[in-house]
Design a protein around this motif. Structure first.
Motif, short mmCIF file in Angstrom:
data_model
loop_
_atom_site.label_atom_id
_atom_site.label_comp_id
_atom_site.label_asym_id
_atom_site.label_seq_id
_atom_site.Cartn_x
_atom_site.Cartn_y
_atom_site.Cartn_z
N UNK A 188 0.84 -1.20 0.00
CA UNK A 188 0.00 0.00 0.00
C UNK A 188 0.88 1.24 0.00
N UNK A 189 0.45 2.26 -0.73
CA UNK A 189 1.11 3.57 -0.71
C UNK A 189 0.17 4.58 -0.07
N UNK A 190 0.71 5.49 0.71
CA UNK A 190 -0.10 6.52 1.35
C UNK A 190 0.47 7.89 0.99
N UNK A 191 -0.43 8.83 0.70
CA UNK A 191 -0.02 10.19 0.36
C UNK A 191 -1.08 11.15 0.87
N UNK A 192 -0.99 12.42 0.50
CA UNK A 192 -1.98 13.41 0.88
C UNK A 192 -2.14 14.43 -0.24
N UNK A 193 -3.30 15.07 -0.27
CA UNK A 193 -3.53 16.09 -1.31
C UNK A 193 -4.14 17.37 -0.75
N UNK A 194 -4.80 17.26 0.40
CA UNK A 194 -5.36 18.45 1.04
C UNK A 194 -5.10 18.36 2.54
N UNK A 196 -5.06 17.64 6.18
CA UNK A 196 -5.72 16.71 7.09
C UNK A 196 -6.22 15.43 6.49
N UNK A 197 -5.84 15.10 5.24
CA UNK A 197 -6.32 13.83 4.70
C UNK A 197 -5.19 12.84 4.48
N UNK A 198 -5.56 11.56 4.37
CA UNK A 198 -4.62 10.50 4.02
C UNK A 198 -5.26 9.71 2.89
N UNK A 199 -4.48 9.44 1.83
CA UNK A 199 -4.99 8.75 0.66
C UNK A 199 -4.19 7.48 0.44
N UNK A 200 -4.90 6.37 0.24
CA UNK A 200 -4.26 5.07 0.08
C UNK A 200 -4.60 4.47 -1.28
N UNK A 201 -3.59 3.89 -1.91
CA UNK A 201 -3.82 3.06 -3.08
C UNK A 201 -2.76 1.96 -3.08
N UNK A 202 -2.82 1.08 -4.07
CA UNK A 202 -1.87 -0.02 -4.12
C UNK A 202 -0.44 0.51 -4.26
N UNK A 203 0.49 -0.17 -3.64
CA UNK A 203 1.90 0.23 -3.72
C UNK A 203 2.35 0.25 -5.17
N UNK A 204 3.20 1.23 -5.49
CA UNK A 204 3.75 1.32 -6.83
C UNK A 204 2.85 1.99 -7.84
#
Length: 280
Positions: A188-194, A196-204
């Motif tokens: 899993x990869x985690x990032x942010x865009x705004x 206070x948020x956390x965004x998850x999608x498949x690694x890579x």
């Protein structure tokens, strides 16, 4: 002139601080489409949540959505690339949030292009919408084009089909601390865009991967790709483009990763750069 892919992030980039696209920017994008270039929304949103204002553009053929988990063919109305999260992983992450004791969080999942969230979360957002407890842009986003499900956080049949999940926290520090904790999760990869948020999608998988897949399909050289972004989830896309352009409102580390910096999202930064680059 050679055809260019022009990949444009939505929030904080193409959209101004009240979630609108200016007439100037729309006109520039339409002119470039009419000249044969590819204007591509490159967003963390699912395709169903791309603002209606963007849909007035005629001739948009491709979209990179859900942080690159999906590449969308608008002419055929189908996915040409899709990567889901590992089965059971979304439930694991949501359970971890529940067990952490953190208060004031809301989650949504994108599955097969549809945005799902909890019916109680919708009722909460409605209840505070007029009390200035949540930003209006978030309220407008969260109350539009979602499917609200009772006991969503335990709906395994939906969660196991998710390409991406977003978790929104009341404060940035909670988001930062949990992202730091989750960054070492397998697959899993985690990032942010705004804030206070956390965004998850498949690694890579990220916007850069989605952009590379589209570029290969269209046979367009990397040097004929321009990408615009403003936040962490745009970094790989900016670095994978021939010209990565950071918005004036970007964090400094995003500007450092870009080739160019343009005006901010409230002053037509996208249009400003494109007008200059293409001599419009």
């Amino acid at each position: 002139m050679e055809k260019y892919i022009i990949a444009v992030d939505m929030d904080g980039t193409l959209l101004n601080s009240v979630n609108k696209i200016s007439e100037r920017t729309r006109n520039v994008l339409q002119k470039l489409i009419d000249d044969g270039h590819y204007i591509v929304p490159a967003t963390g949103r699912t395709r169903e949540l791309i603002p209606q204002e963007f849909s007035v553009l005629e001739g948009v053929k491709w979209g990179i959505v859900e942080n690159g988990c999906v590449v969308w063919d608008y002419d055929k109305n189908e996915m040409i690339w899709r990567k889901t999260m590992p089965k059971g992983m979304v439930s694991k992450i949501l359970k971890d949030v529940e067990n952490s004791g953190v208060k004031g969080w809301i989650a949504e999942a994108y599955a097969n292009g549809i945005a799902y969230s909890d019916a109680d979360a919708r009722d909460y957002v409605v209840s505070v919408a007029d009390k200035a407890l949540l930003e209006k842009t978030f309220v407008d986003y969260f109350l539009s084009r979602h499917v609200y499900v009772k006991d969503f956080y335990h709906q395994k049949d939906i969660l196991d089909q998710a390409e991406k999940i977003n978790i929104y926290f009341d404060d940035m520090e909670t988001s930062r601390a949990l992202r730091e904790k989750w960054k070492d999760l397998d697959d899993v990869a985690v990032t942010t865009s705004i804030s206070g948020n956390a965004e998850f999608n498949a690694a890579g998988v990220d916007k850069g991967v989605g952009l590379a897949m589209l570029r290969t399909k269209l046979g367009i050289d990397r040097m004929h790709v321009i990408a615009f972004g403003d936040n962490e989830n745009d970094l790989e896309m900016l670095e994978g483009a021939g010209i990565g352009v950071a918005m004036g409102n970007s964090k400094q580390y995003v500007k450092d990763a870009a080739n160019e910096v343009t005006g901010d999202n409230d002053h037509d930064g996208v249009a400003e750069f494109l007008e200059r680059f293409f001599g419009l």
